[in-house]
Write an enzyme that holds these catalytic residues in place. Structure first.
Site, PDB file in Angstrom:
ATOM      1  N   PHE A 280      -2.505   1.843  -4.796  1.00 56.33           N
ATOM      2  CA  PHE A 280      -3.162   2.806  -3.914  1.00 56.33           C
ATOM      3  C   PHE A 280      -2.128   3.280  -2.898  1.00 56.33           C
ATOM      4  CE2 PHE A 280      -5.381   4.293  -0.166  1.00 56.33           C
ATOM      5  CZ  PHE A 280      -6.279   5.183  -0.724  1.00 56.33           C
TER       6      PHE A 280
ATOM      7  N   ASP B  86       5.848  -0.024  -0.359  1.00 57.39           N
ATOM      8  CA  ASP B  86       4.749   0.548   0.417  1.00 57.39           C
ATOM      9  C   ASP B  86       4.037  -0.589   1.148  1.00 57.39           C
ATOM     10  OD1 ASP B  86       2.341   1.515   1.383  1.00 57.39           O
ATOM     11  OD2 ASP B  86       1.882   2.710  -0.388  1.00 57.39           O
TER      12      ASP B  86
ATOM     13  N   LYS C  65      -0.632   2.848   9.459  1.00 58.42           N
ATOM     14  CA  LYS C  65      -1.770   2.113  10.000  1.00 58.42           C
ATOM     15  C   LYS C  65      -1.434   1.387  11.303  1.00 58.42           C
ATOM     16  CE  LYS C  65      -4.195   1.889   5.580  1.00 58.42           C
ATOM     17  NZ  LYS C  65      -5.006   3.081   5.840  1.00 58.42           N
TER      18      LYS C  65
END
Length: 408
Positions: free
Chosen positions: A142, A227, A256
């Site tokens: 994702f 990532d 984030k």
């Protein structure tokens, strides 16, 4: 559910696009590890906004930096220099042990940036013929939901009705270095991987996989892109998740928690050979690198890189996994309990599914969200106290055991 909550949910459903299926709670305020709904009920946050609120909600130092910087200098775009961005670039690159960083806003933007860098590096440095560059990703990944990133995804819903897809991507099984070796060709510019797959259900690779994948990439002159948008910034008990495997990626993607839970900040950090391929005009962002983002992120990085916090995350995470495994031992509904640091998942059988369990947790004052249909995500703020964490984990054990009784 209160009348006010239902009215707000109905208005959301009537006026908003239905691209999420939220838990039916309407939140009004937050502080630390707690959230309150519009009726005043308090909950323990066991999701941290997908790891965004790693420092908890409303951290006083972060809010102070946000307010002060907003009054001094806000957004001027990258048409000019500002006095905060250079300091942030220096701090972030030093922490990561890398040469350069490129600021963006969201995680998806940062991944897109990394892919653009890989493609240009592939053509201009590695010498791959124009428009023939390939990038390899992992099954279950994702990286976001832009058109390029759903082209890299293996999730059927993310792709359905959104074609035609961006060419140049290959997918290999997560954790299978032999498959990666077979997929690499002279046209391969990069391999992108999440050290822990969050949305796929808190999936950890086999021991040593990341090291072996890194060695393959180095052997074939392929960029190794990590990532860490969800699993980075001390979430797993190291400042960067790749440090568990003593790695040195070519590009690191962050987001984030990088914004302290209050401002969207993301970045690509890497070696000069890769980020140096960009020329003015190749890539940009109006908000990326603005003074507020830089100041807030500097404070967040200072807090998240505290060795005492990182050591505490390791201790709490080890204890939490052991507590869950002991409390759910022998449960016929539980397939697996896994994780690292304060990024954990409880996988249940498909016939039960995780949604009913997270709904039951809400009734016990614990908020989280299922992922991949069968996994309860457990990723509280890193500042959570052990007694608060114990209460939340005991609630998880209770709802599973009650489901056993109900199904029996």
């Amino acid at each position: 559910m209160s009348t006010k909550s239902q009215q707000l949910i109905d208005l959301d459903l009537a006026r908003g696009a239905h691209n999420y299926r939220p838990i039916e709670v309407v939140l009004q305020r937050a502080k630390g590890v707690h959230l309150w709904d519009v009726a005043g009920r308090r909950y323990v946050d066991m999701m941290s906004a997908y790891s965004t609120a790693s420092l908890g909600h409303g951290h006083p130092q972060v809010l102070k930096a946000l307010a002060r910087q907003a009054k001094a200098l806000d957004v001027t775009s990258r048409a000019f220099y500002n006095d905060q961005l250079p300091l942030w670039l220096d701090q972030l690159t030093r922490l990561a042990g890398m040469d350069k960083a490129l600021p963006m806003n969201t995680g998806a933007e940062a991944v897109e940036t990394a892919l653009k860098l890989a493609r240009k590096w592939g053509e201009t440095v590695k010498g791959i013929p124009r428009d023939q560059v390939e990038v390899i990703g992992c099954e279950g990944n994702f990286h976001g939901r832009t058109l390029a990133l759903v082209s890299l995804s293996t999730e059927a819903q993310y792709r359905e009705n959104f074609g035609p897809f961006t060419p140049g991507f290959k997918i290999v099984p997560f954790g299978d270095e032999a498959a990666l070796a077979r997929a690499i060709t002279p046209r391969t510019a990069a391999f992108i991987v999440e050290p822990i797959q969050g949305e796929a259900g808190i999936r950890l690779p086999p021991p040593g996989y990341l090291q072996r994948a890194r060695a393959l990439c180095r052997q074939h002159r392929v960029l190794f892109i990590v990532d860490e948008i969800q699993c980075g910034l001390s979430r797993t008990g190291r400042l960067f998740c790749f440090q568990h495997d003593d790695l040195a990626p070519d590009l690191l993607i962050l987001g984030k928690a990088l914004g302290g839970g209050v401002y969207p900040v993301s970045a690509v950090v890497g070696q000069a050979e890769v980020l140096g391929v960009l020329r003015p005009g190749d890539h940009g962002s109006t908000f990326g690198g603005n003074a507020i983002a830089a100041k807030v992120s500097m404070v967040a990085l200072g807090l998240l890189s505290d060795p005492e916090l990182i050591a505490r995350v390791t201790r709490l995470g080890d204890w939490a996994l052991a507590h869950l495994r002991e409390g759910l031992q022998g449960s016929p509904l539980v397939r697996d309990i896994r994780g690292q640091g304060l990024m954990m998942g409880v996988e249940v059988v498909p016939d039960l599914g995780a949604r009913c369990l997270v709904d039951a947790l809400k009734e016990r004052g614990v908020l989280t969200k299922e992922t991949h249909d069968v996994v309860i995500r457990l990723a509280p703020p890193l500042v959570i106290r052990k007694k608060q964490l114990r209460r939340a984990l005991d609630a998880v054990i209770e709802v599973v055991r009650e489901a056993e009784t109900r199904l029996a």
